[in-house]
Design an enzyme around this catalytic site. Structure first.
Site, PDB file in Angstrom:
ATOM      1  N   CYS A 165      32.746  36.356  44.141  1.00 37.89           N
ATOM      2  CA  CYS A 165      33.501  37.605  43.920  1.00 37.89           C
ATOM      3  C   CYS A 165      32.622  38.715  43.382  1.00 37.89           C
ATOM      4  CB  CYS A 165      34.627  37.370  42.913  1.00 37.89           C
ATOM      5  SG  CYS A 165      35.479  35.831  43.184  1.00 37.89           S
TER       6      CYS A 165
ATOM      7  N   HIS B  42      41.253  42.039  47.455  1.00 36.42           N
ATOM      8  CA  HIS B  42      39.974  41.635  46.871  1.00 36.42           C
ATOM      9  C   HIS B  42      39.147  40.942  47.942  1.00 36.42           C
ATOM     10  CE1 HIS B  42      36.977  39.774  44.430  1.00 36.42           C
ATOM     11  NE2 HIS B  42      37.612  38.640  44.183  1.00 36.42           N
TER      12      HIS B  42
ATOM     13  N   CYS C  90      35.893  38.490  37.051  1.00 33.79           N
ATOM     14  CA  CYS C  90      35.675  37.051  36.974  1.00 33.79           C
ATOM     15  C   CYS C  90      35.169  36.571  38.312  1.00 33.79           C
ATOM     16  CB  CYS C  90      36.969  36.318  36.598  1.00 33.79           C
ATOM     17  SG  CYS C  90      38.319  36.616  37.758  1.00 33.79           S
TER      18      CYS C  90
END
Lengths: 695, 405
Positions: free
Chosen positions: B96, B349, B380
């Site tokens: 991520c 995302h 995160c």
């Protein structure tokens, strides 16, 4: 239209697009035939009908502010569906086809909102006319755009002749419609089209559509003003452009494109006539030409011969049978052999080893190749890395052991059977049993050359035309013993060096030289009889030769021509002969018949006139042309019947690319059209519809 | 010769509209690398003062580096975008936080003097490359109980967070999700979202060419009542739902970062100055707390405290993970400093790209709020990491002076 033909339909997909800058909704049509990049869109009847429906839906999109037309990735549309057109045999049908395109495409320029064509790839002919019919045009950087119809015997039929001059003036329209096609079918780049005013904006290909849609939004919002230069409609300026076009048709076109005149007339009329009048006149002109045998022959040459047959040669075994070739040998280091070595190295990019009788000859051959590469480098045709690479690939040797790992060796030594047999015999002791031994002989028997070899099955005829770099035809002649793998390898190598390979039976002088010689004979005989040289030559050109007999012979070399003639006489004594005058010419070592003074005026060399005894019954050039065509028909029929070619079409393909013979229409269509095939041989060579209007 | 570290600034940033991953995504038939190419070209267009040959790196990120996200995407996209051949490129992976890592790497290289300007960003086409594509976890993970296999599932880690912090209830998570949707809808209506969005041509074999201009994932009009009974796919009767988690998304981001002195030389306006950055590891089973230690490290390196941070752009992989960070620092769930324009729960995302979206948005906030001196972007990361970057606002009156202690 014939039921047998099924159109490869290009569908019109429709999508609503929200333009940037809040400019509103665009109805975007994407032309898509559902196939990949190798099969570009073309425009047939069903395609136009679907486009029509899509345009209706597009204008009906609620709140639509503009209509766009673009295409599946990488190409836009390459013109009208000519395969379908070949099946039109009725004038009314042809007019209807023209009318359909006009009616549908003009809706783009005459709708309730502006239209934008986004050329995201190559757009030719009708494909480009979609853009001309639209309000605005953008193009992706570097793509090709053109109206090439005049080069194939017809003319832009869906608005180009009226829209282009009314957009950019007559002179620029002439550049696109007449000059470019007759100049080796030159196409415009996107940038050139923009400079001519035919396209409004050019954007890089990486994000072409997004950039075009942004531009469209800016145009619609008034943030970008599209500049259209004022057109000079004066009779004088327009007339000068039209005159220029006529000059081009006569000179560059060499008078071979009477269709150009129809287009020029339309451009002329476009100065004052209305769009409706212009389109109606185009309907008739296109129909007339589509229904003309000359146009059909042009289309036959461009598509049937050079697109289809050249890409998939008849008689070639499955390409999976070809052996891989990683090294080539060339025997002989004379001019022809050196040209071959350069060609192989440059196109195949593998090592090429040249050999000859002694080191001096070898060095000369390799030096020639290196000098030619330097010339290419000087002209910017290759960069220095490539030049280094090619030069390094071509080496010379007097040790035939250097051929031991070659998979393909071609001999281009002196045209004498004993010499060639000796060369092959010697090679055989060095090369692998399945190394292809190819001969560039122009008139000796390949089988005879191979007869004493241990492995004659790897021998094949591989005959080039000069100049090797320019002439596309390569005659490939297997003997009865040649095996499939050898033949497949020969075709693969031929394809690799970008030649149009044509299968020929191993028969004297194969296809092209045999026909050329048979055709030149009546000219020689006419001169013997008393026809002036220049008149005979005129007849030769009228018959379709690229130049007069004596220039042609001078180019090949009279001794070589005589040698070929002698081979043909031996094989076909009933039809081939030489003229005593010609033999005298060769014996005297004369290179040709004519002399030229400083102003370029041509006259017969008085010494030749002395040598060449003439009678006192001259013929006209037309009579000479007729006799030549009859001889060609006779010879072509024998060749077809004896299986010298896989199909009659291969005669045309070979002759055009090997000798520049009748480049825009081929030999057989003319013989058929003029009734000579029927009169001399009892029937046509090509069925109606192949290179003529069908019945 | 001793090296001196120089200041690095964020100059400009863009993103593609985001697609809702799946067969109906607006990008279903569009390549991931083409998204990156569109962004590179737009950045160059928007910044004509930057000669392309001055770009010292194209630092890209993608989690799954195969197919249209493979072939050293950072390099191939540079070539495809028409940048000079002399511009090098690479692709990295930190799931991520890919774009955040690529950009901080590039900025560190700039600070060290290895290059002057870079384009950095990330892409994840989750339709073409679902999470876990090509997954081949080492058997020791299970055999030696190194990581609970459930931790490989992001949603399960979010449920674990709810366990660890029982006061972070489903209600609070849902409310946070609803607020994210509302804030995005308002920002969209106010024209904020479009500023850095680059329309991208999209292909459909059935419908032809189109243009992506809007984010697909947002669900405007989401209400507490409407989401109260949504399925909890990660645990029966759990807390994590589609309404308090980010959707699977296709999209790309890219930004220009430069040495501050070079930006000045070229006439490029700095929008943020890099103050500090840090990455940290946490238990993979509780990956959502990753931002906490990363923020601690970044603040310490910056010599700042959380009170100095006037604006936050936090990635919303899950409501509970944002709330965990806010809770740690005693910041209210609805503090106006936090994600003023909504976040990943509404926008989506696309894994490796989100970091730069946070930068882009913070830069816009800085523009509008010259009274805010420091801002923070944090996220995160799967397998238990966190990343935080702290920035200074060039428009602030004290910009360039000694950092507050």
């Amino acid at each position: 239209m014939s039921e047998a033909y099924v159109e490869r339909v290009t569908h019109s997909l429709l999508r609503e697009v929200e333009l940037p800058l809040g400019a509103g909704t665009m109805a975007l049509i994407t032309l898509h035939n559902g196939l990949d990049i190798m099969k570009p869109n073309s425009l047939g009847e069903q395609t136009l009908i679907e486009l029509d429906a899509a345009i209706t839906k597009a204008y009906a999109v609620p709140g639509v502010v503009a209509v766009g037309v673009t295409s599946k990735p990488f190409s836009f549309a390459v013109g009208a569906d000519l395969k379908g057109v070949e099946h039109i045999s009725d004038h009314a049908d042809a007019v209807a086809f023209a009318e359909l395109g006009h009616r549908v495409m003009r809706r783009l320029g005459e709708g309730p909102v502006p239209s934008f064509t986004f050329f995201n790839g190559i757009a030719l002919g009708g494909g480009f006319e979609i853009g001309l019919q639209s309000t605005y045009r953008t193009a992706a950087s570097g793509i090709r755009l053109a109206l090439p119809e005049v080069a194939i015997g017809i003319l832009p039929g869906w608005g180009g002749n009226w829209l282009a001059p009314n957009l950019v003036g007559a002179d620029k329209a002439v550049t696109a419609i007449i000059e470019n096609p007759l100049n080796n079918n030159r196409m415009m780049t996107a940038e050139q089209a923009r400079d001519l005013g035919l396209v409004d904006a050019v954007f890089g290909g990486a994000d072409f559509l997004a950039s075009s849609l942004m531009w469209a939004a800016q145009v619609l919002q008034g943030d970008v003003a599209v500049e259209r230069a004022e057109i000079d409609r004066s009779e004088e300026t327009w007339g000068a452009a039209v005159a220029r076009a006529r000059t081009i048709a006569a000179t560059k076109g060499r008078g071979l494109y009477p269709n150009a005149e129809r287009s020029i007339q339309l451009i002329e009329a476009a100065r004052t006539n209305s769009k409706d009048e212009g389109f109606a006149a185009e309907d008739q002109a296109l129909a007339d030409l589509l229904l003309s045998d000359t146009a059909r022959a042009n289309i036959y040459v461009a598509f049937e011969l050079f697109q289809r047959r050249a890409k998939k040669p008849a008689g070639a075994p499955d390409k999976s049978l070809a052996r891989q070739v990683t090294k080539v040998g060339v025997v002989g280091a004379g001019l022809m052999a050196s040209q071959l070595a350069l060609l192989f190295a440059r196109q195949l990019k593998i090592p090429v080893v040249m050999t000859d009788l002694d080191q001096e000859r070898v060095d000369k051959g390799v030096a020639y190749v290196h000098a030619e590469v330097d010339k290419l480098l000087g002209k910017g045709r290759v960069d220095s890395d490539t030049a280094n690479r090619i030069k390094a690939l071509v080496t010379g040797t007097t040790d035939k052991a250097d051929f031991s790992d070659a998979e393909f060796v071609i001999e281009a030594v002196f045209e004498k059977m004993e010499v060639k047999q000796q060369v092959f015999g010697e090679l055989e002791s060095y090369v692998k049993p399945d190394c292809v031994l190819a001969t560039n002989t122009s008139s000796l028997s390949v089988a005879e050359m191979a007869k004493d070899l241990e492995y004659p099955e790897r021998v094949v005829g591989f005959h080039f035309f000069t100049p090797v770099a320019m002439m596309p035809t390569l005659e490939i002649a297997p003997t009865d013993k040649t095996d499939e793998a050898t033949l497949a390898t020969a075709f693969a190598v031929g394809k690799g060096i970008k030649k149009n390979c044509v299968w020929s039976k191993d028969e004297t002088a194969f296809i092209v030289n045999r026909l050329l010689m048979r055709g030149l004979l009546p000219a020689m005989q006419a001169v013997d009889e008393g026809t002036p040289f220049a008149v005979a030559d005129e007849g030769v050109v009228k018959a379709g030769f690229p130049m007069g007999a004596f220039l042609l012979v001078a180019m090949t070399g009279p001794a070589v021509a005589l040698h070929t003639a002698e081979s043909l006489i031996r094989s076909f004594p009933d039809r081939f002969a030489t003229s005593p005058g010609f033999e005298a010419l060769v014996a005297a070592g004369k290179p040709g018949v004519y002399l030229w003074d400083e102003q370029g005026n041509q006259s017969v060399d008085p010494e030749v006139a002395e040598l060449w005894k003439q009678g006192d019954s001259p013929s006209t050039s037309d009579e000479v042309a007729r006799r030549i065509k009859e001889a060609l028909a006779d010879e072509a029929r024998l060749m077809v019947d004896e299986g010298v070619v896989q199909a009659p079409e291969d005669i045309d393909l070979a002759m055009i690319g090997g000798a520049g013979f009748a480049v825009n229409c081929g030999l057989l269509p003319v013989l058929d059209r003029e009734g000579i095939s029927k009169r001399v041989t009892g029937k046509r060579f090509l069925p109606p519809g192949v290179a003529s209007v069908g019945s | 010769m001793r090296r001196t570290v120089r200041d690095v600034v964020f100059v400009d940033g863009v993103r593609t509209p985001f697609g809702k991953a799946g067969p109906k995504s607006q990008y279903a038939e569009t390549r991931a690398d083409d998204l990156v190419v569109a962004l590179i070209r737009e950045l160059v267009r928007r910044n004509p003062e930057l000669p392309p040959e001055r770009i010292g790196e194209v630092a890209m990120a993608a989690t799954t580096q195969t197919g249209d996200q493979g072939l050293t995407l950072g390099r191939t996209s540079a070539i495809l975008a028409g940048l000079p051949r002399s511009v090098p490129g690479y692709t990295i992976d930190r799931m991520c936080a890919g774009a955040m890592t690529a950009s901080t790497n590039a900025m560190a290289a700039i600070a060290f003097g290895s290059m002057d300007v870079a384009i950095a960003g990330g892409v994840e086409h989750m339709t073409h490359h679902p999470m876990g594509e090509g997954f081949d976890p080492n058997p020791r993970i299970v055999a030696e109980k190194l990581v609970d296999p459930a931790a490989l599932n992001m949603g399960v880690t979010a449920e674990n967070l709810h366990d660890r912090f029982p006061h972070l209830t489903k209600e609070r998570a849902d409310a946070y999700g609803v607020a994210s949707q509302e804030k995005y809808a308002k920002a969209l209506a106010d024209g904020k979202i479009a500023q850095d969005m680059v329309p991208v041509a999209i292909w459909s074999n059935e419908n032809g060419w189109g243009l992506a201009t809007a984010d697909e994932p947002p669900r405007p009009g989401t209400t507490m009542e409407g989401i109260a009974n949504l399925k909890t796919p990660f645990r029966p009767h759990g807390r994590v739902t589609a309404a308090n988690a980010s959707p699977l998304t296709d999209g790309a981001t890219a930004c220009i970062v430069a040495a501050a002195d070079v930006a000045e030389e070229l006439g490029l306006e700095p929008k943020m100055r890099l103050v500090s950055f840090a990455f940290a590891g946490v238990e993979p089973e509780f990956m959502g707390v990753g931002p906490v230690p990363a923020t601690e490290k970044a603040l310490a390196a910056a010599g700042l405290s959380i009170d100095d941070i006037g604006l936050f752009e936090l990635n919303e992989a899950f409501s509970v993970q944002v709330l965990a960070l806010l809770d740690h620092y005693g910041i209210a769930d609805d503090d106006p400093r936090v994600n003023p324009w909504g976040g990943a729960i509404a926008i989506g995302h696309p894994l490796a790209s989100s970091g730069v979206r946070l930068f882009n948005q913070l830069a816009r906030h800085f523009e509008a709020r010259p009274e805010v001196r420091y801002g923070m972007t944090s996220m995160c990361v799967g397998l238990g990491q966190g990343g935080t970057v702290i920035w200074e606002n060039p428009r602030h009156a004290d910009y360039g002076k000694e950092d507050a202690q």
